[in-house]
Design an enzyme around this catalytic site. Sequence first.
Site, PDB file in Angstrom:
ATOM      1  N   LYS A  11     -13.378  -3.906   1.894  1.00 32.43           N
ATOM      2  CA  LYS A  11     -14.457  -2.764   2.095  1.00 32.43           C
ATOM      3  C   LYS A  11     -16.017  -3.019   2.285  1.00 32.43           C
ATOM      4  O   LYS A  11     -16.886  -2.063   2.751  1.00 32.43           O
ATOM      5  CB  LYS A  11     -14.237  -2.227   0.740  1.00 32.43           C
ATOM      6  CG  LYS A  11     -12.932  -1.550   0.410  1.00 32.43           C
ATOM      7  CD  LYS A  11     -12.768  -0.797  -0.950  1.00 32.43           C
ATOM      8  CE  LYS A  11     -11.617  -0.223  -0.882  1.00 32.43           C
ATOM      9  NZ  LYS A  11     -11.114   0.629  -2.151  1.00 32.43           N
TER      10      LYS A  11
ATOM     11  N   MET B  39      -8.291   2.282 -13.383  1.00 35.19           N
ATOM     12  CA  MET B  39      -8.311   2.642 -11.951  1.00 35.19           C
ATOM     13  C   MET B  39      -6.952   1.975 -11.087  1.00 35.19           C
ATOM     14  O   MET B  39      -6.794   2.442  -9.828  1.00 35.19           O
ATOM     15  CB  MET B  39      -9.574   2.281 -11.189  1.00 35.19           C
ATOM     16  CG  MET B  39     -10.619   3.311 -11.543  1.00 35.19           C
ATOM     17  SD  MET B  39     -12.304   2.778 -11.137  1.00 35.19           S
ATOM     18  CE  MET B  39     -12.165   2.233  -9.504  1.00 35.19           C
TER      19      MET B  39
ATOM     20  N   GLY C 124      -4.510   4.840 -12.037  1.00 36.83           N
ATOM     21  CA  GLY C 124      -5.148   5.049 -10.779  1.00 36.83           C
ATOM     22  C   GLY C 124      -4.390   6.057  -9.843  1.00 36.83           C
ATOM     23  O   GLY C 124      -4.710   6.204  -8.424  1.00 36.83           O
TER      24      GLY C 124
ATOM     25  N   SER D  73       0.843  -1.356   0.092  1.00 40.52           N
ATOM     26  CA  SER D  73      -0.175   0.138  -0.057  1.00 40.52           C
ATOM     27  C   SER D  73       0.594   1.276  -0.088  1.00 40.52           C
ATOM     28  O   SER D  73       1.941   1.504   0.804  1.00 40.52           O
ATOM     29  CB  SER D  73      -1.067  -0.159   1.232  1.00 40.52           C
ATOM     30  OG  SER D  73      -1.472   1.416   1.207  1.00 40.52           O
ATOM     31  N   LYS D  74       0.457   2.177  -0.885  1.00 43.05           N
ATOM     32  CA  LYS D  74       1.269   3.656  -0.794  1.00 43.05           C
ATOM     33  C   LYS D  74       0.581   4.441   0.187  1.00 43.05           C
ATOM     34  O   LYS D  74       0.910   5.727   0.125  1.00 43.05           O
ATOM     35  CB  LYS D  74       1.243   4.203  -2.255  1.00 43.05           C
ATOM     36  CG  LYS D  74       2.040   3.181  -3.203  1.00 43.05           C
ATOM     37  CD  LYS D  74       3.483   3.109  -2.765  1.00 43.05           C
ATOM     38  CE  LYS D  74       4.292   2.087  -3.731  1.00 43.05           C
ATOM     39  NZ  LYS D  74       5.452   1.673  -2.900  1.00 43.05           N
TER      40      LYS D  74
ATOM     41  N   ASN E 247     -14.237   2.673   2.681  1.00 43.08           N
ATOM     42  CA  ASN E 247     -12.765   2.807   2.596  1.00 43.08           C
ATOM     43  C   ASN E 247     -12.067   3.804   3.730  1.00 43.08           C
ATOM     44  O   ASN E 247     -10.848   3.750   3.892  1.00 43.08           O
ATOM     45  CB  ASN E 247     -12.334   3.199   1.287  1.00 43.08           C
ATOM     46  CG  ASN E 247     -12.313   4.553   0.877  1.00 43.08           C
ATOM     47  OD1 ASN E 247     -13.135   5.485   1.356  1.00 43.08           O
ATOM     48  ND2 ASN E 247     -11.440   5.266  -0.023  1.00 43.08           N
TER      49      ASN E 247
ATOM     50  N   GLY F 173     -16.567  -4.435  -6.486  1.00 43.83           N
ATOM     51  CA  GLY F 173     -16.499  -3.515  -5.553  1.00 43.83           C
ATOM     52  C   GLY F 173     -15.924  -2.152  -6.078  1.00 43.83           C
ATOM     53  O   GLY F 173     -16.405  -0.978  -6.050  1.00 43.83           O
TER      54      GLY F 173
ATOM     55  N   ASP G  41     -13.444   6.984  -2.531  1.00 39.97           N
ATOM     56  CA  ASP G  41     -12.833   6.371  -3.958  1.00 39.97           C
ATOM     57  C   ASP G  41     -13.524   7.073  -5.109  1.00 39.97           C
ATOM     58  O   ASP G  41     -12.927   7.483  -5.802  1.00 39.97           O
ATOM     59  CB  ASP G  41     -13.216   4.908  -3.870  1.00 39.97           C
ATOM     60  CG  ASP G  41     -12.459   4.017  -2.775  1.00 39.97           C
ATOM     61  OD1 ASP G  41     -11.244   4.495  -2.764  1.00 39.97           O
ATOM     62  OD2 ASP G  41     -12.717   3.110  -2.715  1.00 39.97           O
TER      63      ASP G  41
ATOM     64  N   ARG H 146     -17.727  -8.839 -17.810  1.00 35.96           N
ATOM     65  CA  ARG H 146     -17.848 -10.202 -18.456  1.00 35.96           C
ATOM     66  C   ARG H 146     -18.812 -11.158 -17.806  1.00 35.96           C
ATOM     67  O   ARG H 146     -19.517 -12.092 -18.865  1.00 35.96           O
ATOM     68  CB  ARG H 146     -16.342 -10.830 -17.651  1.00 35.96           C
ATOM     69  CG  ARG H 146     -15.878 -12.182 -18.059  1.00 35.96           C
ATOM     70  CD  ARG H 146     -14.750 -12.336 -17.726  1.00 35.96           C
ATOM     71  NE  ARG H 146     -14.780 -12.511 -16.189  1.00 35.96           N
ATOM     72  CZ  ARG H 146     -13.562 -12.901 -15.299  1.00 35.96           C
ATOM     73  NH1 ARG H 146     -12.302 -13.129 -16.026  1.00 35.96           N
ATOM     74  NH2 ARG H 146     -13.601 -12.739 -14.000  1.00 35.96           N
TER      75      ARG H 146
HETATM   76  P1  ATR Z   1     -13.134  -5.336  -7.149  1.00 32.09           P
HETATM   77  O1  ATR Z   1     -13.270  -5.166  -5.762  1.00 32.09           O
HETATM   78  O2  ATR Z   1     -11.569  -5.209  -7.476  1.00 32.09           O
HETATM   79  O3  ATR Z   1     -14.006  -4.697  -7.955  1.00 32.09           O
HETATM   80  P2  ATR Z   1     -14.095  -7.894  -7.574  1.00 32.09           P
HETATM   81  O4  ATR Z   1     -15.225  -7.195  -6.763  1.00 32.09           O
HETATM   82  O5  ATR Z   1     -13.490  -9.274  -7.439  1.00 32.09           O
HETATM   83  O6  ATR Z   1     -13.023  -6.861  -7.194  1.00 32.09           O
HETATM   84  O7  ATR Z   1     -14.623  -7.551  -8.945  1.00 32.09           O
HETATM   85  C1  ATR Z   1     -13.646  -7.790 -10.096  1.00 32.09           C
HETATM   86  C2  ATR Z   1     -14.134  -7.256 -11.388  1.00 32.09           C
HETATM   87  O8  ATR Z   1     -13.209  -7.440 -12.462  1.00 32.09           O
HETATM   88  C3  ATR Z   1     -15.401  -7.985 -11.868  1.00 32.09           C
HETATM   89  O9  ATR Z   1     -16.178  -7.147 -12.644  1.00 32.09           O
HETATM   90  C4  ATR Z   1     -14.838  -9.032 -12.728  1.00 32.09           C
HETATM   91  O10 ATR Z   1     -15.580  -9.593 -13.732  1.00 32.09           O
HETATM   92  P3  ATR Z   1     -16.685 -10.831 -13.466  1.00 32.09           P
HETATM   93  O11 ATR Z   1     -17.688 -10.187 -12.681  1.00 32.09           O
HETATM   94  O12 ATR Z   1     -17.276 -11.229 -14.729  1.00 32.09           O
HETATM   95  O13 ATR Z   1     -15.891 -11.788 -12.613  1.00 32.09           O
HETATM   96  C5  ATR Z   1     -13.733  -8.397 -13.369  1.00 32.09           C
HETATM   97  N1  ATR Z   1     -12.810  -9.182 -14.061  1.00 32.09           N
HETATM   98  C6  ATR Z   1     -11.412  -9.589 -13.416  1.00 32.09           C
HETATM   99  N2  ATR Z   1     -10.636 -10.284 -14.156  1.00 32.09           N
HETATM  100  C7  ATR Z   1     -11.038  -9.978 -15.415  1.00 32.09           C
HETATM  101  C8  ATR Z   1     -10.734 -10.420 -16.692  1.00 32.09           C
HETATM  102  N3  ATR Z   1      -9.575 -11.066 -16.926  1.00 32.09           N
HETATM  103  N4  ATR Z   1     -11.377  -9.973 -17.903  1.00 32.09           N
HETATM  104  C9  ATR Z   1     -12.583  -9.438 -17.461  1.00 32.09           C
HETATM  105  N5  ATR Z   1     -12.945  -9.012 -16.137  1.00 32.09           N
HETATM  106  C10 ATR Z   1     -12.348  -9.289 -15.226  1.00 32.09           C
END
Ligand code: ATR
Length: 277
Positions: A65, A215, A239, A14-15, A86, A130, A102, A152
């Site tokens: 979070k 980000m 970010g 963490s920075k 956060n 999140g 954020d 996705r």
């Molecule tokens: P964060 O708190 O960082 O947002 P998270 O809640 O686990 O972490 O969400 C990760 C996000 O990145 C999701 O939108 C995930 O897509 P899915 O909902 O389909 O899982 C997306 N994500 C992670 N790796 C990905 C990849 N290789 N290609 C496309 N989307 C990705």
Amino acid sequence: MDTYAVVGNPVTHSKSPFIHARFAQQTGKIMHYIPLLAPLDGFRQTVLDFRKNGGKGMNITVPFKFEAYALATRLTDRARAAHAVNTFRFEAEEEILGDNTDGVGLVRDIEINLNFPLAGKQILLMGAGGAASGVILPLLQQQPCLLAIANRTPEKAVILQQQFASHGPIAAGSYQDFAGQRFDLVINATSASLHNELPPIPPDLFHGTALAYDMLYSSRLTPFLELARAEGVEHLADGAGMLVEQAAESFLLWHGIRPETRIVISQLRDELRRHAP
Ligand code: ATR
């Protein structure tokens, strides 16, 4: 001396301690800001112990979070909308104020530091986890023409669309659903860059895009920003600015002073370069 912490798992990368030390120097505040590793099943206890030992406030980072949101006894409107916290400020009577800085950090970085007004713009937000959900309301508050959410797993984008539909023009779908549409700004709020991966971005998505924003921050271009550059997007941002701006907003909540951010953003960039792998 007043003590603050960033709590996460992992947290050594963490920075935030670096940033808050610069803010303290700049504003003449005497304070201590430390990284605090919480066991994955021990977030609550770590927070309560820190508080019992005199801690005044905390930043919360992955993966806590949502747990922080549940632990707060009082929430700011923006934390309630984000369903994620956060920043904690410990208050009298065992109260824990939960805030989420954020979104405002992202908006300030884009509008003020990058000089890119969001009103009337077509925005594509990639991701529905999140990180994405925390920035939707502050983005909509700037009155874009459209905020499209691509994920996705499109069902998760649709849930966010429904959650925020009353706050502004919002669309949701898969990446492919937005192929052929033109966006002024494309924001990567997925965690794909963390694994050096790319979301399934359709060809020509960046056609007409003026700013691509990841980000996540890194000492070099993320795969998302590499692609945007190859597709001819003129302005690229990671970010780092958002990180400093969200920290400044937490600092303001704790100390009532808003520190200067531009100088700290450039100090952070130097620091990232120094520790580049
Ligand atoms: P964060 O708190 O960082 O947002 P998270 O809640 O686990 O972490 O969400 C990760 C996000 O990145 C999701 O939108 C995930 O897509 P899915 O909902 O389909 O899982 C997306 N994500 C992670 N790796 C990905 C990849 N290789 N290609 C496309 N989307 C990705």
